[in-house]
Design an enzyme around this catalytic site. Structure first.
Site, PDB file in Angstrom:
ATOM      1  N   GLY A  18       0.770  -1.236   0.000  1.00  0.00           N
ATOM      2  CA  GLY A  18       0.000   0.000   0.000  1.00  0.00           C
ATOM      3  C   GLY A  18       0.802   1.288   0.000  1.00  0.00           C
ATOM      4  O   GLY A  18       1.696   1.500  -0.836  1.00  0.00           O
ATOM      5  N   ARG A  40       6.385  -8.883   6.743  1.00  0.00           N
ATOM      6  CA  ARG A  40       6.460  -9.819   5.603  1.00  0.00           C
ATOM      7  C   ARG A  40       7.741  -9.574   4.809  1.00  0.00           C
ATOM      8  O   ARG A  40       7.764  -8.796   3.849  1.00  0.00           O
ATOM      9  CB  ARG A  40       5.201  -9.670   4.736  1.00  0.00           C
ATOM     10  CG  ARG A  40       3.955 -10.240   5.410  1.00  0.00           C
ATOM     11  CD  ARG A  40       2.701  -9.905   4.654  1.00  0.00           C
ATOM     12  NE  ARG A  40       2.401  -8.484   4.688  1.00  0.00           N
ATOM     13  CZ  ARG A  40       1.347  -7.920   4.079  1.00  0.00           C
ATOM     14  NH1 ARG A  40       0.519  -8.673   3.397  1.00  0.00           N
ATOM     15  NH2 ARG A  40       1.146  -6.626   4.168  1.00  0.00           N
ATOM     16  N   TYR A 154     -10.034   2.801  16.105  1.00  0.00           N
ATOM     17  CA  TYR A 154      -9.103   3.211  15.041  1.00  0.00           C
ATOM     18  C   TYR A 154      -8.968   4.732  15.016  1.00  0.00           C
ATOM     19  O   TYR A 154      -7.850   5.266  14.920  1.00  0.00           O
ATOM     20  CB  TYR A 154      -9.579   2.685  13.675  1.00  0.00           C
ATOM     21  CG  TYR A 154      -8.683   3.133  12.543  1.00  0.00           C
ATOM     22  CD1 TYR A 154      -7.406   2.592  12.383  1.00  0.00           C
ATOM     23  CD2 TYR A 154      -9.089   4.125  11.646  1.00  0.00           C
ATOM     24  CE1 TYR A 154      -6.567   3.014  11.357  1.00  0.00           C
ATOM     25  CE2 TYR A 154      -8.265   4.559  10.618  1.00  0.00           C
ATOM     26  CZ  TYR A 154      -7.003   3.997  10.475  1.00  0.00           C
ATOM     27  OH  TYR A 154      -6.172   4.428   9.469  1.00  0.00           O
ATOM     28  N   LEU A 186      -9.980   7.997   2.030  1.00  0.00           N
ATOM     29  CA  LEU A 186     -10.073   6.644   1.458  1.00  0.00           C
ATOM     30  C   LEU A 186      -8.966   6.367   0.439  1.00  0.00           C
ATOM     31  O   LEU A 186      -8.929   6.993  -0.628  1.00  0.00           O
ATOM     32  CB  LEU A 186     -11.436   6.458   0.784  1.00  0.00           C
ATOM     33  CG  LEU A 186     -12.645   6.420   1.731  1.00  0.00           C
ATOM     34  CD1 LEU A 186     -13.941   6.604   0.938  1.00  0.00           C
ATOM     35  CD2 LEU A 186     -12.680   5.119   2.519  1.00  0.00           C
TER      36      LEU A 186
HETATM   37  P1  NDP Z   1      -1.831  -1.820   3.910  1.00  0.00           P
HETATM   38  O1  NDP Z   1      -2.552  -2.867   4.684  1.00  0.00           O
HETATM   39  O2  NDP Z   1      -1.760  -1.949   2.449  1.00  0.00           O
HETATM   40  O3  NDP Z   1      -0.349  -1.640   4.493  1.00  0.00           O
HETATM   41  C1  NDP Z   1      -0.101  -1.627   5.865  1.00  0.00           C
HETATM   42  C2  NDP Z   1       1.384  -1.781   6.100  1.00  0.00           C
HETATM   43  O4  NDP Z   1       1.645  -1.708   7.518  1.00  0.00           O
HETATM   44  C3  NDP Z   1       1.926  -3.114   5.610  1.00  0.00           C
HETATM   45  O5  NDP Z   1       3.158  -2.895   4.971  1.00  0.00           O
HETATM   46  C4  NDP Z   1       2.122  -3.903   6.889  1.00  0.00           C
HETATM   47  O6  NDP Z   1       3.231  -4.782   6.746  1.00  0.00           O
HETATM   48  C5  NDP Z   1       2.473  -2.802   7.867  1.00  0.00           C
HETATM   49  N1  NDP Z   1       2.236  -3.224   9.246  1.00  0.00           N
HETATM   50  C6  NDP Z   1       1.060  -3.502   9.842  1.00  0.00           C
HETATM   51  N2  NDP Z   1       1.271  -3.927  11.100  1.00  0.00           N
HETATM   52  C7  NDP Z   1       2.616  -3.911  11.298  1.00  0.00           C
HETATM   53  C8  NDP Z   1       3.454  -4.248  12.378  1.00  0.00           C
HETATM   54  N3  NDP Z   1       2.951  -4.704  13.550  1.00  0.00           N
HETATM   55  N4  NDP Z   1       4.795  -4.115  12.238  1.00  0.00           N
HETATM   56  C9  NDP Z   1       5.311  -3.674  11.069  1.00  0.00           C
HETATM   57  N5  NDP Z   1       4.570  -3.348  10.011  1.00  0.00           N
HETATM   58  C10 NDP Z   1       3.231  -3.474  10.116  1.00  0.00           C
HETATM   59  O7  NDP Z   1      -2.554  -0.437   4.318  1.00  0.00           O
HETATM   60  P2  NDP Z   1      -2.209   1.085   3.952  1.00  0.00           P
HETATM   61  O8  NDP Z   1      -1.052   1.154   3.057  1.00  0.00           O
HETATM   62  O9  NDP Z   1      -3.460   1.717   3.547  1.00  0.00           O
HETATM   63  O10 NDP Z   1      -1.828   1.613   5.408  1.00  0.00           O
HETATM   64  C11 NDP Z   1      -0.647   2.314   5.684  1.00  0.00           C
HETATM   65  C12 NDP Z   1      -0.932   3.392   6.706  1.00  0.00           C
HETATM   66  O11 NDP Z   1      -1.841   4.321   6.151  1.00  0.00           O
HETATM   67  C13 NDP Z   1      -1.577   2.902   7.995  1.00  0.00           C
HETATM   68  O12 NDP Z   1      -1.003   3.595   9.082  1.00  0.00           O
HETATM   69  C14 NDP Z   1      -3.037   3.302   7.825  1.00  0.00           C
HETATM   70  O13 NDP Z   1      -3.671   3.485   9.067  1.00  0.00           O
HETATM   71  C15 NDP Z   1      -2.866   4.599   7.080  1.00  0.00           C
HETATM   72  N6  NDP Z   1      -4.023   5.087   6.349  1.00  0.00           N
HETATM   73  C16 NDP Z   1      -4.644   4.317   5.408  1.00  0.00           C
HETATM   74  C17 NDP Z   1      -5.727   4.812   4.718  1.00  0.00           C
HETATM   75  C18 NDP Z   1      -6.479   3.991   3.739  1.00  0.00           C
HETATM   76  O14 NDP Z   1      -7.650   4.334   3.428  1.00  0.00           O
HETATM   77  N7  NDP Z   1      -5.917   2.925   3.181  1.00  0.00           N
HETATM   78  C19 NDP Z   1      -6.178   6.187   4.929  1.00  0.00           C
HETATM   79  C20 NDP Z   1      -5.449   6.909   5.943  1.00  0.00           C
HETATM   80  C21 NDP Z   1      -4.410   6.371   6.594  1.00  0.00           C
HETATM   81  P3  NDP Z   1       3.294  -6.288   7.274  1.00  0.00           P
HETATM   82  O15 NDP Z   1       1.892  -6.816   7.358  1.00  0.00           O
HETATM   83  O16 NDP Z   1       4.149  -6.988   6.255  1.00  0.00           O
HETATM   84  O17 NDP Z   1       3.971  -6.193   8.601  1.00  0.00           O
HETATM   85  C1  8X3 Z   2      -8.231   5.139   6.786  1.00  0.00           C
HETATM   86  C2  8X3 Z   2      -9.344   5.972   6.259  1.00  0.00           C
HETATM   87  O1  8X3 Z   2     -11.818   6.520   6.595  1.00  0.00           O
HETATM   88  O2  8X3 Z   2     -11.194   4.174   6.519  1.00  0.00           O
HETATM   89  O3  8X3 Z   2      -7.519   5.813   7.780  1.00  0.00           O
HETATM   90  O4  8X3 Z   2     -10.653   5.486   8.432  1.00  0.00           O
HETATM   91  S1  8X3 Z   2     -10.812   5.493   7.005  1.00  0.00           S
END
Ligand code: NDP
Ligand code: 8X3
Length: 259
Positions: A18, A40, A154, A186
């Site tokens: 992501g 991973r 969250y 989003l």
């Molecule tokens: P993904 O699920 O695609 O990516 C999440 C990443 O976080 C993965 O690389 C995962 O790696 C890593 N991760 C999760 N838990 C751990 C852990 N315990 N230790 C190390 N790494 C960890 O989601 P996003 O890319 O969307 O999320 C990235 C960030 O963006 C997050 O903080 C999320 O809250 C934030 N965000 C996302 C939004 C969305 O709508 N998608 C909007 C706003 C914010 P692995 O599992 O390999 O450890």
């Molecule tokens: C991720 C965006 O709106 O799903 O932080 O919480 S939302």
């Protein structure tokens, strides 16, 4: 206007998917050297194989404070001087009323999004202070600005990220170290699949009828923030798909000019 990070050392947590993966690619395109961290490891290896810049991989669970401290303390000398920390690792688990929330889900969100981010920041920041240079970029969320139904946990973790970013600005005042929060709405990544514990069909529905942000859209903004002149601190960027007005108000019909 320069977007170059040639020779800078950037640590990206959650680089295996992501937003983190997209940021790693954007930083690499800008010439940075990358420390990529996530659980991973095979995904990090696949990403590193594609990037044309030096990489150092760390299989890391940010919830493990001792492992975080060890990983940073034991970085090889050539990787030691981190210029930019992107605190991106994070996740959501479920949507539920607090009184009914699974305790494991609560722990996982708080431990990852809040404590994990604090552990990494606590481990990396002293070196930045000693070197008198650095930039901490936290991935927050619109959820940290506006709470939504069934999202108390969250949203609270992302409100905590907002407070940590603001607090760091005070703590690092008097140093040249910059602090930025990038707070997306989003973004279609694996986020919703993880939130719904692997239910891909339910996850897909989150983005039904809209053109969501992509990891690349967020990476574009992160790179912008990271490449401003040294005296400029972009404090906070809130970004959403144009179809989104709030967490709950999303226009799910075609919009002119947006396919
Ligand atoms: P993904 O699920 O695609 O990516 C999440 C990443 O976080 C993965 O690389 C995962 O790696 C890593 N991760 C999760 N838990 C751990 C852990 N315990 N230790 C190390 N790494 C960890 O989601 P996003 O890319 O969307 O999320 C990235 C960030 O963006 C997050 O903080 C999320 O809250 C934030 N965000 C996302 C939004 C969305 O709508 N998608 C909007 C706003 C914010 P692995 O599992 O390999 O450890
Ligand atoms: C991720 C965006 O709106 O799903 O932080 O919480 S939302």
């Amino acid at each position: 206007m320069s977007y170059s990070l040639t020779g800078k050392i950037v640590l990206v947590t959650g680089a295996s998917s992501g937003i983190g993966e997209a940021c790693a690619r954007a930083f690499a395109d800008a010439g940075a050297k990358l420390i990529l961290a996530a659980r991973r490891h095979e995904r990090l290896q696949a990403l590193a194989a594609e990037l044309k810049v030096p990489t150092h991989l760390i299989e890391l669970d940010v919830r493990d404070q001792k492992a975080v401290a060890k990983a940073i303390a034991e970085l090889p000398a050539e990787w030691h001087d981190i210029d930019i920390l992107l605190n991106n690792a994070g996740l959501s688990r479920a949507l539920a009323k607090l009184q009914e929330y699974d305790i494991t889900d609560i722990d996982e969100m708080v431990d990852t999004n809040v404590k994990g981010l604090l552990y990494v920041t606590r481990a990396v920041t002293p070196g930045m202070v000693a070197r008198q240079r650095g930039h901490i970029i936290n991935i927050g969320s619109t959820a940290g600005h506006w709470t939504y139904a069934n999202g108390a946990v969250y949203c609270a973790t992302k409100a905590a990220v907002k407070s940590i970013s603001e607090g760091l600005k005070f703590d690092l005042n008097g140093t040249p170290i910059r602090v930025t929060s990038v707070d997306p709405g989003l973004v279609e990544t694996e986020f919703s699949i993880v939130r719904f514990h692997g239910d891909a069909e339910r996850a897909k529905k989150v983005y039904d009828g809209i053109r969501p942000l992509t990891g690349e859209d967020v990476a574009d903004v992160v790179l912008f923030c990271a490449t401003r002149p040294a005296h400029v601190n972009v404090n906070d960027v809130i970004m959403m798909p144009v179809a989104q007005a709030s967490a709950s108000v999303v226009y799910r019909q075609p919009l002119p000019g947006i396919s």
